[in-house]
Design an enzyme around this catalytic site. Structure first.
Site, PDB file in Angstrom:
ATOM      1  N   GLY A  18       0.831  -1.207   0.000  1.00  0.00           N
ATOM      2  CA  GLY A  18       0.000   0.000   0.000  1.00  0.00           C
ATOM      3  C   GLY A  18       0.857   1.245   0.000  1.00  0.00           C
ATOM      4  O   GLY A  18       0.600   2.204  -0.736  1.00  0.00           O
ATOM      5  N   GLN A 191      11.940 -15.399  -7.416  1.00  0.00           N
ATOM      6  CA  GLN A 191      11.781 -16.149  -8.673  1.00  0.00           C
ATOM      7  C   GLN A 191      10.502 -16.994  -8.639  1.00  0.00           C
ATOM      8  O   GLN A 191       9.742 -17.039  -9.608  1.00  0.00           O
ATOM      9  CB  GLN A 191      12.976 -17.078  -8.897  1.00  0.00           C
ATOM     10  CG  GLN A 191      14.296 -16.361  -9.116  1.00  0.00           C
ATOM     11  CD  GLN A 191      15.435 -17.360  -9.264  1.00  0.00           C
ATOM     12  OE1 GLN A 191      15.271 -18.422  -9.866  1.00  0.00           O
ATOM     13  NE2 GLN A 191      16.590 -17.048  -8.713  1.00  0.00           N
ATOM     14  N   LYS A 222      20.610 -10.763 -11.973  1.00  0.00           N
ATOM     15  CA  LYS A 222      20.139 -12.149 -11.867  1.00  0.00           C
ATOM     16  C   LYS A 222      18.610 -12.188 -11.749  1.00  0.00           C
ATOM     17  O   LYS A 222      17.931 -12.969 -12.425  1.00  0.00           O
ATOM     18  CB  LYS A 222      20.793 -12.792 -10.646  1.00  0.00           C
ATOM     19  CG  LYS A 222      20.416 -14.224 -10.436  1.00  0.00           C
ATOM     20  CD  LYS A 222      21.218 -14.820  -9.294  1.00  0.00           C
ATOM     21  CE  LYS A 222      20.637 -16.122  -8.843  1.00  0.00           C
ATOM     22  NZ  LYS A 222      21.224 -16.582  -7.597  1.00  0.00           N
ATOM     23  N   CYS A 380     -14.220  10.891  19.015  1.00  0.00           N
ATOM     24  CA  CYS A 380     -15.396  10.031  18.951  1.00  0.00           C
ATOM     25  C   CYS A 380     -15.691   9.436  20.330  1.00  0.00           C
ATOM     26  O   CYS A 380     -16.147  10.152  21.209  1.00  0.00           O
ATOM     27  CB  CYS A 380     -15.204   8.986  17.864  1.00  0.00           C
ATOM     28  SG  CYS A 380     -16.772   8.488  17.140  1.00  0.00           S
ATOM     29  N   LEU A 381     -15.386   8.152  20.578  1.00  0.00           N
ATOM     30  CA  LEU A 381     -15.626   7.600  21.910  1.00  0.00           C
ATOM     31  C   LEU A 381     -14.866   8.430  22.953  1.00  0.00           C
ATOM     32  O   LEU A 381     -15.347   8.629  24.073  1.00  0.00           O
ATOM     33  CB  LEU A 381     -15.170   6.136  21.968  1.00  0.00           C
ATOM     34  CG  LEU A 381     -15.524   5.414  23.259  1.00  0.00           C
ATOM     35  CD1 LEU A 381     -17.025   5.189  23.366  1.00  0.00           C
ATOM     36  CD2 LEU A 381     -14.800   4.070  23.366  1.00  0.00           C
ATOM     37  N   GLU A 404     -24.739   2.704  24.750  1.00  0.00           N
ATOM     38  CA  GLU A 404     -23.977   1.637  24.091  1.00  0.00           C
ATOM     39  C   GLU A 404     -23.632   0.531  25.097  1.00  0.00           C
ATOM     40  O   GLU A 404     -23.729  -0.657  24.787  1.00  0.00           O
ATOM     41  CB  GLU A 404     -22.686   2.215  23.499  1.00  0.00           C
ATOM     42  CG  GLU A 404     -21.814   1.179  22.816  1.00  0.00           C
ATOM     43  CD  GLU A 404     -20.612   1.773  22.078  1.00  0.00           C
ATOM     44  OE1 GLU A 404     -20.359   2.990  22.185  1.00  0.00           O
ATOM     45  OE2 GLU A 404     -19.924   0.997  21.387  1.00  0.00           O
ATOM     46  N   HIS A 519     -13.764  12.184  13.171  1.00  0.00           N
ATOM     47  CA  HIS A 519     -12.391  11.669  13.115  1.00  0.00           C
ATOM     48  C   HIS A 519     -11.481  12.599  12.309  1.00  0.00           C
ATOM     49  O   HIS A 519     -11.268  12.375  11.114  1.00  0.00           O
ATOM     50  CB  HIS A 519     -12.392  10.275  12.484  1.00  0.00           C
ATOM     51  CG  HIS A 519     -13.027   9.245  13.357  1.00  0.00           C
ATOM     52  ND1 HIS A 519     -12.335   8.567  14.323  1.00  0.00           N
ATOM     53  CD2 HIS A 519     -14.310   8.819  13.444  1.00  0.00           C
ATOM     54  CE1 HIS A 519     -13.143   7.748  14.967  1.00  0.00           C
ATOM     55  NE2 HIS A 519     -14.358   7.884  14.445  1.00  0.00           N
ATOM     56  N   GLU A 521      -8.385  12.784  12.304  1.00  0.00           N
ATOM     57  CA  GLU A 521      -7.141  12.126  11.869  1.00  0.00           C
ATOM     58  C   GLU A 521      -7.221  11.638  10.430  1.00  0.00           C
ATOM     59  O   GLU A 521      -6.203  11.495   9.756  1.00  0.00           O
ATOM     60  CB  GLU A 521      -6.805  10.966  12.815  1.00  0.00           C
ATOM     61  CG  GLU A 521      -7.700   9.718  12.722  1.00  0.00           C
ATOM     62  CD  GLU A 521      -8.973   9.787  13.557  1.00  0.00           C
ATOM     63  OE1 GLU A 521      -9.356  10.912  13.952  1.00  0.00           O
ATOM     64  OE2 GLU A 521      -9.587   8.726  13.811  1.00  0.00           O
TER      65      GLU A 521
END
Ligand code: GLN
Length: 547
Positions: A18, A191, A222, A380-381, A404, A519, A521
């Protein structure tokens, strides 16, 4: 029309496919091309939204509300291109689409088979929006030879045949293990991996070889010879001090040139790497260090909070300090004093999470930060726990909690300061949910606007009062406690545009205490750090001067 680059991996997983793909995307952009990045995952979950972070790491959320693989986070952090729902697909989603079509009768009585029905569905997915960009980079999850990945490999093979010659290339990532006893790099696994790929009809154009030791020219030749790849398309991927050096390091190794050569793009436009040079400079020239505690539940697996860790790094780069992140398991002080675990950190971050386990510890972490004037960022939480803490300890609602946890326990124990959100507005339509709905894809997901209070700390941090951030939650702070909490110093400084959903809280008369329901982030980039993280790290620096 886009040209397509298919990225596959072999030998072992976790080689950084990634990241390599994302760095290549950034290098193509540096040469003036537009890119879009895609991830094709072989697992059978419809999306990773229902998977535990222990299984799969963080779930990355796009603006349009898709719950995706965390590689899409890398893609965004390197290219700055906002990912979409159509940039992430799994076998589960492909199969469920095929089965839905079969039930509807779309296949007109045909026998439904992997080839062509499943492979066609994959090919359709790959080509969505192909006329929008110069390059489409598609990464296939897993490693070559995995049973469940076979339809994807078959689909990209067919796809390259459907397209005019020269419009698709294959890039394969492998590992060159080093045998200390003989002091040699071994090329045999590479290979074999290429042989496996060729046996299903795919011949790689570019090979990226991960190695902990320099690859001598002789070995490169190689590998080229045995794998039928040009020597200058055998690219070394060495370990790096920071992932953000990847674009510069891969450029030094000639990755972007090899890719453009494979497409026959000549002369290749010269790259402008100034953004990445600045990023590298900020990583390598820092002054001091701050220690930040992430108080969470999934602390054994760093990938569970991948974007938060990266956003903190970006905040450090903005302030030219090193951010040392330590993971603190909230359960350790569920029943005891948090101070011995949290003293010595310059700032505390409580991230998102699900379920009750560890939440009493998180509430104590919020209390510790509030009372001791330690910078606190609740996400969030982490925001919900900060509100519960203020409700209990400032407003005297001693049994404040979240629905929750009551739902999880199957009985009512708390006053629901945080409640199950069942109705909200998205754009100009109402979204409705009820208890017992499916778990997958039913949260409040994706980008929503929020309005910030004039004169608040967050308005100052953002430099504006209108923001748009990504969400992923089922529960919500109940606005009916607003007045009571504000009287005690917990200010609701950000609200949904209709004024119904609390988006941000902050503690008055505290150096830096902010909780956000979304969020932040997910939108931070090394070259464009998120303002909340940039300012949070600055607050940690200020605090470190006091300690
Ligand atoms: N479990 C909480 C909710 O669903 C918080 C979610 C999160 O932190 N992403 O509202």
């Amino acid at each position: 029309m886009a040209r397509f680059i298919f990225i596959t991996g072999g030998v072992v997983s976790s080689l950084g496919k990634g990241l390599t793909a994302a760095a290549l995307g950034a290098l193509l952009q540096a040469r003036g091309f537009s890119v879009r990045m895609r991830k094709l995952d072989p697992y059978l979950n419809v999306d990773p939204g229902t998977m535990s972070p222990f299984e799969h790491g963080e779930v990355f959320v796009t603006d349009d509300g898709a719950e995706t693989d965390l590689d899409l986070g890398h893609y965004e952090r390197f290219t700055g291109v906002a990912a979409r729902n159509t940039d992430s697909i799994s076998s589960g989603r492909i199969y469920s689409t095929v089965l839905e079509k079969e039930r509807r009768g779309d296949y007109l009585g045909k026998t439904i088979q992997v080839i062509p029905h499943v492979t066609n569905e994959i090919k359709d997915f790959i080509s969505i929006g192909e006329d929008e960009v110069d390059f489409m980079l598609c990464e296939i999850g897993g490693t070559v030879g995995d049973i469940e990945a076979l339809p994807f490999f078959e689909a990209i093979r067919q796809f390259s045949q459907d397209k005019p010659r020269g419009e698709c290339i294959f890039m394969h990532l492998t590992l060159l293990p080093f045998l200390a006893a003989s002091g040699e790099l071994k090329t045999k696994p590479t290979q074999h991996s290429v042989k496996e790929l060729r046996s299903i009809g795919i011949a790689p154009d570019v090979l990226v070889c991960r190695s902990e030791h320099p690859i001598p020219d002789k070995e490169r030749e190689k590998i080229g010879l045995f794998c039928n790849v040009r020597t200058d398309s055998v690219i070394a991927a060495y370990d790096m001090k920071s992932i953000y050096e990847a674009p510069l390091k891969f450029h030094e190794q000639g990755l972007d040139q090899a890719v453009l050569d494979a497409f026959g793009i000549s002369p290749a436009p010269a790259p402008n790497l100034s953004v990445w040079e600045d990023v590298a400079d900020r990583i390598n020239n820092t002054d001091g260090e701050v220690k930040v505690a992430i108080v969470g539940k999934y602390t054994q697996l760093e990938d569970a909070y991948k974007s938060i860790k990266e956003a903190l790094t970006h905040g450090g780069m903005h302030n030219r300090v090193k951010v040392k992140v330590e993971w603190v398991d909230a359960e350790l002080f569920d029943k005891e004093d948090a101070a011995p675990y949290l003293e010595g950190y310059h700032a505390i971050l409580v991230p998102g999470g699900f379920g009750e386990r560890g939440t009493e510890g998180k509430i104590k972490a919020a209390q510790f930060a509030r009372e001791r004037n330690v910078p606190y960022l609740g996400i969030c939480l982490g925001m919900q726990m900060a509100v519960i803490e203020s409700a209990r300890n400032l407003a005297g609602i001693t049994d404040a909690g979240s629905e929750e946890f009551d739902h999880e326990a199957g009985k009512k124990r708390f006053e629901p300061v945080v409640y199950h959100l069942k109705e909200w507005v998205q754009g100009n339509h109402k979204v409705k949910r009820k208890a017992g709905d499916d778990k997958g894809g039913t949260m409040r997901l994706g980008a929503y606007n929020a309005t910030l209070a004039e004169g608040s700390k967050v308005a100052e941090v953002y430099g504006t009062t209108a923001i748009e951030e990504r969400h992923r939650h089922r529960y919500e702070v109940d606005i009916k406690y607003r007045e009571e909490l504000e009287k005690k110093g917990l200010i609701f400084s950000g609200m949904s545009p209709d004024g119904k959903l609390p988006e941000i809280v902050e503690v008055k008369d505290h150096p830096w205490f902010i909780g956000v329901q979304y969020h932040p982030e997910l939108k931070s980039k090394p070259f464009d750090p998120h303002p909340l993280f940039a300012d949070f790290v600055k607050a940690a620096i200020d605090n470190s001067r006091l300690v």
